[in-house]
Design an enzyme around this catalytic site. Structure first.
Site, PDB file in Angstrom:
ATOM      1  CG  ASP A  24      -1.724   1.187   1.447  1.00  0.00           C
ATOM      2  OD1 ASP A  24      -2.293   1.687   0.457  1.00  0.00           O
ATOM      3  OD2 ASP A  24      -1.799   1.662   2.600  1.00  0.00           O
ATOM      4  CG  ASP A  26      -1.736   7.841   0.643  1.00  0.00           C
ATOM      5  OD1 ASP A  26      -1.416   9.001   0.879  1.00  0.00           O
ATOM      6  OD2 ASP A  26      -1.921   7.398  -0.509  1.00  0.00           O
ATOM      7  CG  ASP A 198      -2.696   2.508   6.428  1.00  0.00           C
ATOM      8  OD1 ASP A 198      -3.171   3.539   6.926  1.00  0.00           O
ATOM      9  OD2 ASP A 198      -2.687   2.304   5.189  1.00  0.00           O
TER      10      ASP A 198
END
Length: 243
Positions: A24, A26, A198
């Site tokens: 991922d 961000d 996240d």
């Protein structure tokens, strides 16, 4: 009281043998910012990721909710597999399209733009999906989510809620689908898939890696996850990857 996960730290990357990494962006490679254009990206991140890709014999992909065009405006990622818009747009390392979903209908974009302007929110336009950010007005979370979900239902679209954002995408588009598509491509075939992310949208990527014999690594602390391991923050991700 916030329920904390009980996941342990992952074993070292070098101890895992042949792996494919799906990262991922961000919250994983850069810190979450007040808005999508406010992120701080290390100037040499592209070079670091290219070095990581070489160590993995090419089995590295960035899997992000950002559009590929937007991602590329912050960091050069030539020679790396990219999955943008939650997997709505996927390019191989040579830049060839492996998947490209239809663009969002104009009426959906107009409705999101009007709602955002009326309520002081941010409407992020993407080629393959649009996002409504409410980080500046967390008190409007319920209203923003309800509006986006109603709009999606009216137009046969799907929604992807995240951290202070909800995104509209074409049905069937998620990060798990991106992992599964890439896992069938050389150089991802025959190695252990690992997804690092996240947000709740990364859970699809974790689940796909679980199905394929690999695992997920959660960045942060969230109890409701199918990840097997966790890292505390972006800095820990860099250290684990030796970036």
């Amino acid at each position: 009281m916030l329920q904390r996960s009980r996941l342990s730290s992952p074993p070292s990357l070098n101890s895992l043998g042949a792996v494919a990494l799906f990262l991922d962006f961000d919250g994983t490679l850069v810190e979450i910012a007040k808005g999508p254009d406010a992120i701080e990206v290390p100037g040499d991140l592209g070079a670091r990721l290219n070095s990581l890709a070489a160590r993995l014999e090419g089995a590295l992909a960035i899997v992000t909710g950002r559009s590929i065009d937007n991602l590329s405006s912050f960091v050069g990622l030539e020679g790396i597999h990219l999955a943008g818009s939650h997997g709505g747009h996927i390019l191989d390392a040579a830049g060839n399209a492996l998947r490209e979903a239809e663009a969002m209908p104009d009426e959906v974009r107009s409705a999101l733009s009007a709602f955002a302007q009326q309520h002081g929110l941010l409407h992020e336009r993407k080629t393959h999906g649009d996002a409504l950010h409410y980080r500046s007005r967390p008190d409007l979370e319920d209203e923003a989510l309800a509006f986006a979900r109603t709009l999606a239902d009216e137009h046969g679209l799907a929604t992807k809620p995240g951290k202070c954002v909800i995104e509209l995408v074409r049905p069937g588009i998620d990060k798990g689908g991106a992992v599964e598509l890439l896992a069938g491509q050389i150089p991802f075939v025959g190695v252990t898939p690992v997804f690092i992310g996240d947000d709740v949208t990364d859970e699809d990527g974790f689940a796909a890696c679980n199905r394929l014999g690999g695992f997920g690594i959660l960045v942060g602390d969230r109890a409701d996850t199918v990840a097997r391991y966790r890292l505390e923050n972006v800095g820990d991700v860099y250290r684990w990857l030796s970036l």
